[in-house]
Scaffold this motif. Structure first.
Motif, PDB file in Angstrom:
ATOM      1  N   LYS A 252       0.813  -1.223   0.000  1.00  0.00           N
ATOM      2  CA  LYS A 252       0.000   0.000   0.000  1.00  0.00           C
ATOM      3  C   LYS A 252       0.851   1.279   0.000  1.00  0.00           C
ATOM      4  N   LYS A 253       2.099   1.169  -0.459  1.00  0.00           N
ATOM      5  CA  LYS A 253       2.943   2.352  -0.480  1.00  0.00           C
ATOM      6  C   LYS A 253       2.711   3.193  -1.722  1.00  0.00           C
ATOM      7  N   ARG A 254       2.106   2.600  -2.752  1.00  0.00           N
ATOM      8  CA  ARG A 254       1.825   3.319  -3.978  1.00  0.00           C
ATOM      9  C   ARG A 254       0.403   3.005  -4.408  1.00  0.00           C
ATOM     10  N   GLY A 255      -0.013   3.656  -5.468  1.00  0.00           N
ATOM     11  CA  GLY A 255      -1.324   3.373  -6.018  1.00  0.00           C
ATOM     12  C   GLY A 255      -2.156   4.619  -6.138  1.00  0.00           C
ATOM     13  N   LYS A 256      -3.417   4.410  -6.489  1.00  0.00           N
ATOM     14  CA  LYS A 256      -4.348   5.512  -6.714  1.00  0.00           C
ATOM     15  C   LYS A 256      -5.689   5.143  -6.107  1.00  0.00           C
ATOM     16  N   VAL A 257      -6.282   6.074  -5.407  1.00  0.00           N
ATOM     17  CA  VAL A 257      -7.597   5.867  -4.799  1.00  0.00           C
ATOM     18  C   VAL A 257      -8.535   6.925  -5.361  1.00  0.00           C
ATOM     19  N   ARG A 258      -9.637   6.473  -5.936  1.00  0.00           N
ATOM     20  CA  ARG A 258     -10.661   7.395  -6.453  1.00  0.00           C
ATOM     21  C   ARG A 258     -11.888   7.269  -5.542  1.00  0.00           C
ATOM     22  N   VAL A 259     -12.235   8.358  -4.888  1.00  0.00           N
ATOM     23  CA  VAL A 259     -13.317   8.328  -3.902  1.00  0.00           C
ATOM     24  C   VAL A 259     -14.330   9.416  -4.217  1.00  0.00           C
ATOM     25  N   ALA A 260     -15.604   9.086  -4.050  1.00  0.00           N
ATOM     26  CA  ALA A 260     -16.677  10.062  -4.229  1.00  0.00           C
ATOM     27  C   ALA A 260     -17.477  10.153  -2.944  1.00  0.00           C
TER      28      ALA A 260
END
Length: 317
Positions: free
Chosen positions: A98-106
């Motif tokens: 979980k050190k990288r990545g992308k989270v898209r939240v609405a």
């Protein structure tokens, strides 16, 4: 199968690693020592690689091992293959940690403005390389955003149809938000020691539209005590609703999230009846897609953060 993959046959990255080691050290013995293998294992891998490629990669004498022209041409691509694999493995491990990545939240504008900024700041201190994209949208749009794959998770209150059927959203409870009554401090209701549902019948009622999950929850609470209230105004925005209450146009119901705004509008908060009216706030996701490690961690940390004792007390004050 892709023709490029089919052309690889039985060629392995272990063979490439052995090939590079022999080319680098100039001997099978040196390659075996650098890879912590036996010399015979290196010889077998090089032999199998030459047989599979139908090329002689090394000229061997009793005193030296040198690259053939074909071997020299293969050396650079073999290096690139190993570097690319190492980069892919590193990237995968970073994602799994979980050190990288992308989270898209609405989320609704209210939740997005009151809670997400502080939480995101905390989250990024722990995971600075995770990119976070926030969409603040009205409640009716939340379901479509997650089902169409535009976001990973949405935060809000689902109406019953949102979680039912094959296209229903999967939801994990974030916390229970209490619905309370708000009115002006000098309103008749504010002067009562306790407010019963029957006390509301002759008072102007300002409601949010049915697009909000709060409206359905309030209607269900009324039905349980056989009370019907007809709104004099229906609005979509909680800011508009509180403004109307502050102006003396009537009373309204808001959630624990909204009541953090009440000091700005000089309104009084009260409970109605002898039972809490709870509104579930959930983290919703696509029912048939797994969350990325980054999104799953975001959801877990948000749940912990929202339910910290000090923060829950702040919402319920």
């Amino acid at each position: 199968m892709d023709s490029n993959f089919a052309a690889l046959g039985k060629v392995s990255l272990r063979q490439f690693r052995a090939f590079i080691a022999v080319a680098s050290t100039g001997s099978f013995t040196g390659a075996a020592r650098s890879l912590n293998l036996t010399q015979s294992a290196i010889s077998i891998m090089i032999g199998d690689l030459e047989e599979e490629l139908e090329l002689r990669l090394f000229d061997r004498t009793s005193r030296s091992v040198t690259l053939t022209e074909a071997g020299r041409e293969l050396l650079a691509p073999a290096h690139r293959a190993l570097v690319d694999l190492q980069a892919a493995v590193f990237s995968s491990r970073e994602l799994s940690r979980k050190k990288r990545g992308k989270v898209r939240v609405a989320a609704t504008p209210l939740f997005s403005s009151l809670f997400l900024p502080d939480f995101i700041l905390t989250f990024q201190q722990e995971f600075p390389a995770v990119e976070i994209v926030v969409k603040d949208v009205s409640a009716p749009l939340l379901k479509s955003l997650v089902l169409e794959g535009e976001v990973d998770i949405v935060i809000g209150t689902p109406i019953p149809s949102d979680t039912e059927g094959p296209d229903g959203i999967a939801m994990d409870l974030l916390y229970l938000d209490e619905v309370v009554l708000v009115c002006k401090p000098d309103h008749r209701l504010a002067k009562l020691k306790s407010i019963d549902w029957s006390d509301l019948k002759d008072e102007p009622y300002i409601a949010v539209t049915f697009e909000s999950g709060t409206r359905e929850i309030v209607e269900a609470a009324m039905a349980a005590v056989d009370v019907t209230l007809t709104p004099v105004f229906e609005v979509s925005s909680v800011w508009t609703l509180l403004g109307m209450v502050a102006a003396g146009l009537g009373f309204a119901f808001v959630t624990g999230n909204s009541r953090l705004l009440t000091p700005l509008y000089n309104v009084r908060i009260s409970r109605v009846g002898d039972r809490r009216i709870d509104r579930p706030i959930g983290i919703m996701r696509h029912p048939r897609r797994s969350l990325t490690p980054a999104a799953a961690t975001f959801a877990q940390r948000l749940t912990e953060w929202m339910n910290a004792p000090g923060r829950r007390a702040l919402q319920q004050r």
